[in-house]
Design an enzyme around this catalytic site. Structure first.
Site, PDB file in Angstrom:
ATOM      1  N   ASN A 175       0.876  -1.167   0.000  1.00 20.22           N
ATOM      2  CA  ASN A 175       0.000   0.000   0.000  1.00 20.22           C
ATOM      3  C   ASN A 175       0.917   1.220   0.000  1.00 20.22           C
ATOM      4  O   ASN A 175       1.485   1.578   1.027  1.00 20.22           O
ATOM      5  CB  ASN A 175      -0.876  -0.052   1.254  1.00 20.22           C
TER       6      ASN A 175
ATOM      7  N   ARG B  31      -2.546  -2.016  -3.546  1.00 23.73           N
ATOM      8  CA  ARG B  31      -3.759  -1.231  -3.350  1.00 23.73           C
ATOM      9  C   ARG B  31      -3.654  -0.022  -4.278  1.00 23.73           C
ATOM     10  O   ARG B  31      -2.675   0.728  -4.212  1.00 23.73           O
ATOM     11  CB  ARG B  31      -3.820  -0.765  -1.904  1.00 23.73           C
TER      12      ARG B  31
ATOM     13  N   HIS C 192     -12.359   3.057  -0.040  1.00 21.80           N
ATOM     14  CA  HIS C 192     -12.352   2.037   1.029  1.00 21.80           C
ATOM     15  C   HIS C 192     -13.116   0.781   0.630  1.00 21.80           C
ATOM     16  O   HIS C 192     -13.623   0.052   1.492  1.00 21.80           O
ATOM     17  CB  HIS C 192     -13.005   2.566   2.338  1.00 21.80           C
TER      18      HIS C 192
ATOM     19  N   GLU D 221      -8.025  -5.207   4.907  1.00 17.20           N
ATOM     20  CA  GLU D 221      -7.948  -4.861   3.482  1.00 17.20           C
ATOM     21  C   GLU D 221      -6.829  -5.630   2.796  1.00 17.20           C
ATOM     22  O   GLU D 221      -6.951  -6.032   1.645  1.00 17.20           O
ATOM     23  CB  GLU D 221      -7.706  -3.348   3.340  1.00 17.20           C
TER      24      GLU D 221
END
Ligand code: ADP
Length: 400
Positions: free
Chosen positions: A7, A91, A180, A385
């Protein structure tokens, strides 16, 4: 199969390294202060204490090399050879209308992600940097992009079109996208598992309350509305972001204070929200403490935060014509009984009754926090996540 999840932010890279045969985290950590003095890698192998290594980390390429080296290192590592990294999942903040699901990254996909920079100038460039860094440090290893926006791609136009000339949507893609997505997807699915009913029979509102915060109305597994919009600025009051605002306010302030576009952007994204109202902090823990000690504007910030959340929950129940569950997740949602209680106080008319004892006990763990006789279940569920990204990556590379 081992998968590295990255990320990438402007000056940081968060990583998690999974053994996906067991869905087990072998190591996780973060490279902070990339390109600045005092850059540091914090690394936690699953079976040893966390270590911090500082170094000269000029850019994302050097940072990913650090991550790979520490995964391989004799003292702190969890693998012996680079070939034990089978894939990398990234991500990616914005997939626009083009990416409605996760994608194996090819040159064409990368160039399309690049084309979306205009929609997410603060986020996509860093994600792209991370992808390029991995191409260099891990050549020939498949990479997958998992988009924050994708879960919301089935929102109806009535939820995503703004009340401005339609031509601007056509010309520049100005519409609500939502963010999100991996978190809203993960916790809505977990909620269904805990309740013991299929997600496609449930109407769930998920509240992701981290530094950035958003809600989603998940109607039988489909996100039909979400509070963030064209950018992650819309919606709830956040740590440093204003959330919903009369758009004329910013025009007025820009005129009065002679602000440039950049300054106005910084005002709304960095100096507003909890920090802007309280002057104390953007961190909810400090806001709650200050509010408890009688700081008037910290209390005001906390009240606005919870009031807006409650208002959105009410409107999303209306959007779905019903409600079975409300889920709280991310830093604030998982850990703050105060915020959950203040938010739920006033939702009793919907049949949502929070249980005080359960609520107080739910700190960083999965729990139903409503009373047994509450028609609407209220849950606290830690999000994951990274696991969603790792699962998507595994699926894509096994099926391609
Ligand atoms: P990010 O969006 O950066 O991933 P997190 O989901 O980690 O953020 O959430 C960070 C926020 O969680 C912090 O700003 C902090 O205010 C909040 N937080 C963490 N623990 C608590 C707690 N015990 N009570 C209230 N807020 C908390």
């Amino acid at each position: 199969m081992n998968i590295l999840v990255l990320n990438c932010g402007s000056s940081s890279i968060k990583y998690q390294f999974f053994d996906m045969d067991r869905e087990f985290t072998l190591a996780k950590g973060m490279v902070a202060r990339i390109g600045m003095t005092g850059a540091v890698v914090s690394h936690k192998p699953f079976d040893r204490p966390e270590v911090k290594v500082s170094g000269e980390i000029l850019d994302h390429i050097v940072a990913t090399s650090y991550v790979i080296s520490i995964l391989l290192s004799t003292n702190h590592g969890v693998i012996k050879d680079k070939s034990e990294i089978n894939a990398v999942g990234h991500r990616v903040a914005h997939g626009g209308e083009r990416f409605t699901q996760s994608m194996l990254i090819t040159d064409e996909v990368l160039s399309e992600i690049r084309n979306l920079i205009d929609l997410a100038p603060l986020h996509n460039p860093h994600n792209i940097r991370g992808i390029q860094a991995c191409k260099k440090t891990l050549p020939n290893i498949p990479q997958v992009a998992v988009f924050d926006t994708a879960f919301h791609h089935q929102m109806p136009p009535s939820a995503y079109i703004y009340g401005i000339p339609y031509i601007l949507y056509k010309k520049y893609g100005i519409r609500r996208y939502g963010f999100h997505g991996t978190s809203h997807y993960f916790v809505s699915q977990r909620a269904a598992d805990i309740i013991g009913k299929p997600l496609d029979e449930l109407k769930v509102i998920t509240c992701h309350l981290g530094n950035g915060a958003s809600l989603a109305a998940v109607d039988r597994g489909v996100s039909v509305d979400t509070s963030m919009g064209f950018t992650p600025l819309e919606g709830l009051l956040m740590g440093t972001r204003s959330g919903d605002l009369d758009p004329a306010v910013i025009l007025h302030i820009m005129g009065r204070e002679e602000l440039s576009l950049h300054e106005a952007n910084t005002l709304l994204n960095k100096h507003s929200g909890l920090i802007g109202i309280s002057g104390v902090s953007s961190d909810m823990r400090e806001i709650i403490d200050a509010s408890g000690s009688g700081h008037t504007n910290a209390k005001l910030g906390l009240d606005i935060y919870c009031y807006r959340l409650r208002k959105y929950i009410g409107s999303y129940a209306a959007a779905m014509n019903g409600l079975d569950a409300v889920v709280f997740t991310a830093g604030v949602g998982e850990n703050s009984p105060v915020v959950r209680e203040l938010t739920c106080h006033g939702l009793e008319f919907l049949g949502a009754d929070i249980d005080q004892e359960r609520n107080n006990a739910a700190i960083g763990k999965e729990m139903v926090i409503s009373r047994d006789d509450s028609r609407v279940k209220i849950l606290a569920i830690p999000t994951n996540e990274e696991l969603v990204i790792a699962r998507d990556t595994k699926n894509l590379i096994t099926n391609s």
